[in-house]
Design a protein around this motif. Structure first.
Motif, PDB file in Angstrom:
ATOM      1  N   GLN A  37       0.834  -1.205   0.000  1.00  0.00           N
ATOM      2  CA  GLN A  37       0.000   0.000   0.000  1.00  0.00           C
ATOM      3  C   GLN A  37       0.871   1.260   0.000  1.00  0.00           C
ATOM      4  O   GLN A  37       0.546   2.248  -0.667  1.00  0.00           O
ATOM      5  N   VAL A  40       1.990   1.795  -3.467  1.00  0.00           N
ATOM      6  CA  VAL A  40       0.899   2.371  -4.274  1.00  0.00           C
ATOM      7  C   VAL A  40       0.780   3.867  -3.987  1.00  0.00           C
ATOM      8  O   VAL A  40       0.595   4.682  -4.911  1.00  0.00           O
ATOM      9  N   PHE A  41       0.906   4.251  -2.709  1.00  0.00           N
ATOM     10  CA  PHE A  41       0.872   5.680  -2.355  1.00  0.00           C
ATOM     11  C   PHE A  41       1.981   6.436  -3.082  1.00  0.00           C
ATOM     12  O   PHE A  41       1.764   7.536  -3.610  1.00  0.00           O
ATOM     13  N   ASN A  44       1.176   6.793  -6.746  1.00  0.00           N
ATOM     14  CA  ASN A  44       0.121   7.792  -6.951  1.00  0.00           C
ATOM     15  C   ASN A  44       0.681   9.209  -6.825  1.00  0.00           C
ATOM     16  O   ASN A  44       0.367  10.090  -7.628  1.00  0.00           O
ATOM     17  N   LEU A  45       1.516   9.412  -5.796  1.00  0.00           N
ATOM     18  CA  LEU A  45       2.067  10.757  -5.584  1.00  0.00           C
ATOM     19  C   LEU A  45       2.999  11.158  -6.727  1.00  0.00           C
ATOM     20  O   LEU A  45       2.971  12.305  -7.184  1.00  0.00           O
ATOM     21  N   PHE A  48       0.892  11.970  -9.734  1.00  0.00           N
ATOM     22  CA  PHE A  48       0.230  13.264  -9.534  1.00  0.00           C
ATOM     23  C   PHE A  48       1.217  14.417  -9.710  1.00  0.00           C
ATOM     24  O   PHE A  48       0.907  15.418 -10.362  1.00  0.00           O
ATOM     25  N   ARG A  57      -4.144  18.857 -16.258  1.00  0.00           N
ATOM     26  CA  ARG A  57      -3.628  17.690 -15.530  1.00  0.00           C
ATOM     27  C   ARG A  57      -4.552  16.496 -15.733  1.00  0.00           C
ATOM     28  O   ARG A  57      -4.576  15.588 -14.918  1.00  0.00           O
ATOM     29  N   LEU A  58      -5.284  16.510 -16.833  1.00  0.00           N
ATOM     30  CA  LEU A  58      -6.302  15.479 -17.025  1.00  0.00           C
ATOM     31  C   LEU A  58      -5.685  14.092 -17.147  1.00  0.00           C
ATOM     32  O   LEU A  58      -6.171  13.119 -16.555  1.00  0.00           O
ATOM     33  N   ASP A  61      -4.174  12.952 -13.751  1.00  0.00           N
ATOM     34  CA  ASP A  61      -5.261  12.667 -12.813  1.00  0.00           C
ATOM     35  C   ASP A  61      -5.969  11.367 -13.155  1.00  0.00           C
ATOM     36  O   ASP A  61      -6.334  10.589 -12.270  1.00  0.00           O
ATOM     37  N   VAL A  64      -3.792   8.573 -12.015  1.00  0.00           N
ATOM     38  CA  VAL A  64      -3.812   8.432 -10.553  1.00  0.00           C
ATOM     39  C   VAL A  64      -5.103   7.747 -10.114  1.00  0.00           C
ATOM     40  O   VAL A  64      -5.076   6.834  -9.268  1.00  0.00           O
ATOM     41  N   ALA A  65      -6.239   8.166 -10.684  1.00  0.00           N
ATOM     42  CA  ALA A  65      -7.512   7.530 -10.320  1.00  0.00           C
ATOM     43  C   ALA A  65      -7.492   6.045 -10.676  1.00  0.00           C
ATOM     44  O   ALA A  65      -7.927   5.191  -9.890  1.00  0.00           O
ATOM     45  N   ILE A  68      -5.295   4.267  -8.169  1.00  0.00           N
ATOM     46  CA  ILE A  68      -5.966   4.103  -6.874  1.00  0.00           C
ATOM     47  C   ILE A  68      -6.899   2.896  -6.911  1.00  0.00           C
ATOM     48  O   ILE A  68      -6.871   2.030  -6.025  1.00  0.00           O
ATOM     49  N   GLY A  71      -4.880  -0.404  -7.372  1.00  0.00           N
ATOM     50  CA  GLY A  71      -4.149  -0.710  -6.138  1.00  0.00           C
ATOM     51  C   GLY A  71      -5.067  -1.214  -5.050  1.00  0.00           C
ATOM     52  O   GLY A  71      -4.744  -2.186  -4.355  1.00  0.00           O
ATOM     53  N   ALA A  72      -6.226  -0.572  -4.882  1.00  0.00           N
ATOM     54  CA  ALA A  72      -7.175  -1.011  -3.856  1.00  0.00           C
ATOM     55  C   ALA A  72      -7.702  -2.403  -4.171  1.00  0.00           C
ATOM     56  O   ALA A  72      -7.849  -3.240  -3.266  1.00  0.00           O
ATOM     57  N   GLU A  75      -5.015  -4.971  -3.456  1.00  0.00           N
ATOM     58  CA  GLU A  75      -4.831  -5.105  -2.012  1.00  0.00           C
ATOM     59  C   GLU A  75      -5.967  -5.922  -1.382  1.00  0.00           C
ATOM     60  O   GLU A  75      -5.733  -6.748  -0.498  1.00  0.00           O
TER      61      GLU A  75
END
Lengths: 102, 158
Positions: A37, A40-41, A44-45, A48, A57-58, A61, A64-65, A68, A71-72, A75
């Motif tokens: 996790q 994954v953070f 994502n960072l 971003f 930033r489309l 973004d 990143v979505a 997320i 990754g979830a 997990e």
């Protein structure tokens, strides 16, 4: 904004590698999932931060979505596997599990 | 220099919570530290003008995945939480108070809405791009209730 982007990029990359390294060396499957996790953070960072310097930033973004959600999901599947492994072997230590499988 | 202070603080918060999560011997302490990491990451996204990603991170990781991790911690029996860890969990209270105070200040100063970002070309989803302080207050209340549940669930094992 450029310095912000650099700081966040470095932070995200560092978190990504710390998470990967900790996933590899952890002796507890739960801690491995938590380290994943963290990785994954970091990803994502970093994704971003890569889009901070541009006007739109489309794309970043969207990535990143997507990251997320993927990754979830990964997990959640990993946690389900951890529960199954614990019910079968009554331990979360990968070395112990490997020994018990033989 | 002052503009670099905020990303440095956010990065420091991320590193501190990640170090606490990975260095802790108890899985329950790691779980709580990881919850804070999710919160700091969501605040980072929100601070840089992306409320959607911030909310998505908080709802997904600080909400759903934390509950999943908590369930697995309880199933596997690694749920002993001592007094020090309970204090760590209670550290959510000043964080929630800080965010609530910021949201209240935004409400009373009339900055609610964020109209300049609402007219993007995403139609009915445009409301997701606007950071509304009352939504933030509700979010903080939900997170506070979740942390109290974690404390009561894990603290009762001792």
């Amino acid at each position: 904004m450029a310095s912000d982007q650099a700081i966040l990029l470095v932070t995200g990359t560092a978190l990504l590698f710390v998470g990967i390294a900790s996933t590899a060396v952890s002796k507890n499957l739960m801690k491995s999932i938590m380290s994943f996790q963290v990785a994954v953070f970091g990803a994502n960072l970093a994704l971003f931060a890569s889009g901070l310097g541009f006007g739109s930033r489309l794309v970043s973004d969207t990535f990143v979505a997507l990251s997320i959600l993927v990754g979830a999901s990964v997990e959640a599947v990993g946690l389900a596997i951890v529960v199954v492994v614990y019910r079968r072997y009554h331990t979360l230590n990968p070395d112990e599990i490997r020994r018990l499988r033989r | 220099m002052a503009s670099e202070l905020v990303p440095l603080l956010l990065s420091g918060g991320l590193f501190a919570t990640v170090a606490a999560a990975l260095a802790s011997r108890k899985v329950s302490n790691s779980l709580i530290a990881l919850f804070y990491t999710s919160m700091v990451l969501g605040v980072t996204f929100t601070f840089y003008g992306d409320a959607l990603l911030g909310l998505l991170t908080m709802i997904t990781f600080a909400g759903a995945i934390s509950v999943l991790l908590l369930s697995v911690v309880l199933i596997t029996g690694e749920s002993k939480l001592d007094l020090g860890a309970r204090k760590l969990a209670l550290a959510a209270v000043p964080l929630a108070a800080l965010i609530g105070a910021l949201a209240a200040a935004m409400v009373f100063s009339g900055q609610a809405g964020g109209q300049e970002t609402a007219d993007t070309s995403f139609g009915v989803l445009a409301f997701l791009w606007t950071l509304r302080p009352w939504d933030l207050l509700i979010l903080v209340t939900v997170f506070g209730a979740a942390m109290l549940s974690v404390i009561s669930l894990l603290g009762g094992e001792d």
